[in-house]
Write an enzyme that holds these catalytic residues in place. Structure first.
Site, PDB file in Angstrom:
ATOM      1  CB  SER A  76     -17.963  70.626  43.875  1.00 29.58           C
ATOM      2  OG  SER A  76     -17.790  71.773  44.901  1.00 29.58           O
ATOM      3  CG  HIS A  79     -13.603  70.158  43.369  1.00 33.10           C
ATOM      4  ND1 HIS A  79     -12.231  70.336  42.747  1.00 33.10           N
ATOM      5  CD2 HIS A  79     -14.079  71.483  43.254  1.00 33.10           C
ATOM      6  CE1 HIS A  79     -12.113  71.583  42.451  1.00 33.10           C
ATOM      7  NE2 HIS A  79     -13.340  72.426  42.915  1.00 33.10           N
ATOM      8  CG  ASP A  94     -15.167  74.332  45.275  1.00 25.60           C
ATOM      9  OD1 ASP A  94     -14.152  74.692  44.523  1.00 25.60           O
ATOM     10  OD2 ASP A  94     -16.096  73.659  44.967  1.00 25.60           O
ATOM     11  CG  MET A 133     -15.067  79.569  47.971  1.00 30.16           C
ATOM     12  SD  MET A 133     -16.684  80.028  47.663  1.00 30.16           S
ATOM     13  CE  MET A 133     -16.667  78.738  46.346  1.00 30.16           C
ATOM     14  CG  HIS A 140     -10.610  75.277  43.671  1.00 33.02           C
ATOM     15  ND1 HIS A 140     -11.625  75.465  43.029  1.00 33.02           N
ATOM     16  CD2 HIS A 140      -9.775  76.255  43.431  1.00 33.02           C
ATOM     17  CE1 HIS A 140     -11.507  76.536  42.324  1.00 33.02           C
ATOM     18  NE2 HIS A 140     -10.368  77.041  42.491  1.00 33.02           N
ATOM     19  CG  MET A 198     -11.366  79.516  44.750  1.00 29.05           C
ATOM     20  SD  MET A 198     -13.338  78.957  44.489  1.00 29.05           S
ATOM     21  CE  MET A 198     -13.208  77.361  45.312  1.00 29.05           C
ATOM     22  CG  MET A 240     -11.614  79.203  38.018  1.00 31.85           C
ATOM     23  SD  MET A 240     -12.445  77.941  38.999  1.00 31.85           S
ATOM     24  CE  MET A 240     -14.036  78.275  39.126  1.00 31.85           C
ATOM     25  CG  ASP A 284     -14.204  74.163  39.540  1.00 35.23           C
ATOM     26  OD1 ASP A 284     -15.236  74.040  39.841  1.00 35.23           O
ATOM     27  OD2 ASP A 284     -13.586  74.582  40.698  1.00 35.23           O
TER      28      ASP A 284
HETATM   29  C1  DX5 Z   1     -16.867  77.572  42.112  1.00 30.62           C
HETATM   30  C2  DX5 Z   1     -16.209  76.264  42.719  1.00 30.62           C
HETATM   31  C3  DX5 Z   1     -16.740  75.224  41.941  1.00 30.62           C
HETATM   32  C4  DX5 Z   1     -18.044  74.997  42.016  1.00 30.62           C
HETATM   33  C5  DX5 Z   1     -18.806  74.127  41.140  1.00 30.62           C
HETATM   34  O1  DX5 Z   1     -16.052  78.661  42.627  1.00 30.62           O
HETATM   35  O2  DX5 Z   1     -14.704  76.413  42.309  1.00 30.62           O
HETATM   36  O3  DX5 Z   1     -15.901  73.892  42.285  1.00 30.62           O
HETATM   37  O4  DX5 Z   1     -18.518  74.284  43.175  1.00 30.62           O
HETATM   38  O5  DX5 Z   1     -20.315  74.113  40.908  1.00 30.62           O
HETATM   39  P1  DX5 Z   1     -21.011  73.992  39.905  1.00 30.62           P
HETATM   40  O6  DX5 Z   1     -20.570  72.698  39.355  1.00 30.62           O
HETATM   41  O7  DX5 Z   1     -22.379  73.873  40.260  1.00 30.62           O
HETATM   42  O8  DX5 Z   1     -20.780  75.075  38.981  1.00 30.62           O
HETATM   43 ZN    ZN Z   2     -13.729  74.448  42.693  1.00 34.54          ZN
END
Ligand code: DX5
Ligand code: ZN
Length: 219
Positions: free
Chosen positions: A8, A33, A35, A37, A66, A68, A137, A175
């Site tokens: 990620s 990956h 993320d 948000m 991903h 969110m 998750m 994840d």
């Molecule tokens: C959290 C994200 C993850 C995050 C994982 O909301 O979806 O992808 O980056 O990070 P680690 O591996 O540090 O938990």
């Molecule tokens: Zn993620």
């Protein structure tokens, strides 16, 4: 099947993104990956299209996005045009998940759905034929570096049994809080894609860390 490691980028050094992406290109990571948000669906804001565009100038790996975000439908075509190979939306953020997944597939991208720790596997029963990936998750979404939730193993086992029984070709992605202590057990429970943020980027040698995660996932 070879298990997949998807580091990620959220945990990378944003001031040195080119270097970080080139490092991932050199590594045994299969996917990267991303993320996204929005500060509404999750209590954090990460980055969006302009940053992804810059990442894509250097990235040579499969792009695993991903989302969110609430109302993801309005951005799916844009993410596909930016090069997303897989687009994952949240079950909890979609009023019309069936429509959203069809929209993702119509762009040529693979369609994924993510479920939060409180969401049971059972809600996916009718949507499985429209899915290429389920992201479970293993922390509450919004932040990297959180502690892995142990109940995840049971969810993976349940989902793998249903997928196999019904004969679907669907990846199970984990994840949150993935590390060298839980990846083997997750893999044996039936997961095949592993996101790792902090465990990779906060390590002394991320390339070696990715390599070791991959070895453990394939034991
Ligand atoms: C959290 C994200 C993850 C995050 C994982 O909301 O979806 O992808 O980056 O990070 P680690 O591996 O540090 O938990
Ligand atoms: Zn993620």
């Amino acid at each position: 099947m070879n298990k997949i490691i998807s580091p990620s980028v959220l945990a990378s050094d944003f001031a040195n993104l080119q270097k970080e992406i080139e490092m991932l290109n050199q590594s045994e990571a299969d996917w990267i990956h991303i993320d996204v948000m929005d500060g509404v669906f999750v209590p954090n804001i990460s980055f969006g299209m302009p940053v992804l565009k810059s990442i894509q100038k250097h990235n040579k790996k499969v792009l695993d996005v991903h989302l969110m975000i609430v109302k993801p439908d309005q951005y799916i075509t844009t993410f596909a045009e930016l090069g997303a190979d897989i687009i994952t939306v949240h079950y909890e953020a979609c009023d019309h998940l069936h429509r959203t997944l069809q929209l993702i597939r119509s762009t040529g991208a693979k369609a994924g759905v993510a479920i939060n720790p409180h969401t049971p596997i059972s809600v996916l029963e009718d949507i499985l034929p429209y899915l290429d990936l389920v992201l479970i998750m293993s922390v509450n979404p919004g932040f990297g570096g959180q502690k892995f939730i142990e109940n995840t193993y049971t969810k993976v086992e349940k989902l793998r049994a249903i997928i196999n029984q019904r004969g679907f070709d669907i990846n199970i992605e984990i994840d949150g809080g993935v590390n060298d202590q839980n990846i083997e057990k997750l893999s044996k429970a039936g997961a095949d894609v592993f996101v790792a943020g902090n465990f990779v980027f906060a390590s002394d040698n991320p390339i070696e860390t990715i390599k070791n995660l991959k070895i453990k996932a394939n034991l």
